[in-house]
Design a protein around this motif. Sequence first.
Motif: not given
Length: 640
Positions: A313-314, A317, A320, A323-324, A491, A494
Amino acid sequence: MNQGFVKAAAATPDIRVADVKYNTEKICEAIEAAAGEKAKIVVFPELCVTGYTCGDLFTQDVLLRDARAALLKIADFTADKDILAFVGVPLSVDGELYNVAAALNRGEILGLTTKTFLPNYAEFYEMRQFTPGPEKAREILFEGKRVPFGPQILFQASSMEELIVSAEICEDVWSPIPPSIQAAMEGATVIVNCSASDETIGKDRYRRELIAGQSARLIAGYVYANAGEGESTTDLVFGGHNLITENGAVLSEAKRFRNDIIYSEIDIYRLLGERRKNTTFKTSEDRKLIRVPFYIEREKTVLTRHFPKQPFVPANEEERARRCEEILTIQAMGLKKRIAHTHAKSAVVGISGGLDSTLALIVTARAFEMLGRDKKDITAVTMPCFGTTDRTYQNACKMAVQLGAELMEVRIADAVSVHFRDIGHDPGDHSVTYENSQARERTQVLMDIANERGGMVIGTGDMSELALGWATYNGDHMSMYGVNASVPKTLVRHLVKYAADVTPDEQLKAVLYDVLDTPVSPELLPPKDGNIAQKTEDLVGPYELHDFFLYYMVRFGYEPSKIFRLAEETFVGSYDKATILKWLEIFCRRFFSQQFKRSCLPDGPKVGTVALSPRGDWRMPSDACAAVWLNDLEQIALAD
């Protein structure tokens, strides 16, 4: 060094242009400081003995003689230091002047690496004073001793043969074919660069990307030491922008416009593991480069580099969120292709109100949007049984409605009870049979609904569960396409949170946030006072630990004792040593014993660098023995 960590330093000392005595003192002070910090490698800027900006003063014999004497003095200063130092110096050889990085160790000059590519454009005019280094290294007589001289010399630690260091100088790495390429192909695991790169607008970002990119291309550590304050500002300013990188990652970076020393630990074993896995990284069989041994003591390296608690998980924020979005798109694209290819009339998702099934339903809804299909063709099936709580039941129902799926409820308690009777199982015996019977009944229901509707069952299980074998064989273990198969549990949370954050549907947002607050549970045991009685992490261990173990074991091939060390330092204050050791042993045992479940996984999309598909990233026999890994852990217990 025992586990592959080698501490390196990039130093920018204060200097005065052409003041060799002053510069020598400052270089020695920096070597002393680096040695005091237990650095095994220290790198200094280009021509730092004299200063890079001497111009035509480099043609003066008096300066060159003093620089030569200074090099001997600095080498002598390293006699009682446990360090390999690289110092930039001008050196006259056979009537030609060369830009050199001298390697110093235990009072000796081990080698003199020459600069290959001399910039002669824009603000640079090095060819006015210097000669490009020879094509191949040779030995020269230097102060009565034969010393290797030329490009791509390899310096190999006798106490740790995997540590092989090679130097290049500034412009070399900016060239189309840097000398470090051949050095790495012949085994160099760390590249050092003595540099004098001036500052112009935006150049720091390009420099950072260049050095990180070169370390990624070579699967190597890269230590870059840059000239700083003290160089002439007649036309240029030097910012002391030092960098230590490893396989594309920046481990340490100096603040510009301030002379300083930066440190970090390069993981040599990690790099070698990456090279072994990367079949396009080919070491040269025709060894042409000179290898020079050096000595540093082999001891435990104190770590200063950061290992994130959630490596999947990066931490940033913004990154992240990006990435999500990317992961959700990959998952949905994979499912979109499968639905279109099979001409499935519907998608069937078993929903429990938990994280994994929530994510699977979100992904399925996205896939249907991409297909331009009515989301009413998604059948969201809730299957309450003995352990279902009202909270998870209500969340599952609300979520299905808000996402536009058709909600279908199949209560399976009666069917499971009949099954207990058929196999002679006592319903009061809450053993694994009690639990797995429910899981398999749910899978049977989903498969039959998919058959009846001409659809396909979408798997919900995640990669962390697959690593631990925390799935019922031919129960939730089975589906027709597993969209979460390469998404770790840390992950998943998130991804669901991201979906909640970005949805404009306030009712859906509220449901998703409540799912996030719900304890992870298979809900296979009767609730207590209406609350979840069976919490997964109480039984199998914290997922943040297991995901940490999984990442470093599968991604980098770390031995359990090394993983334990990193976990102990990373989770200090969260878990004590005994707790980490307990769950790491359980992880190792389950990872090996449960491979048979992974060997027959349904298809599913890979989303990251770690995956457990038996067709792709992880091919392991189901009857492999864990003894070597468990023995490695036992040594930790014995050490206490």
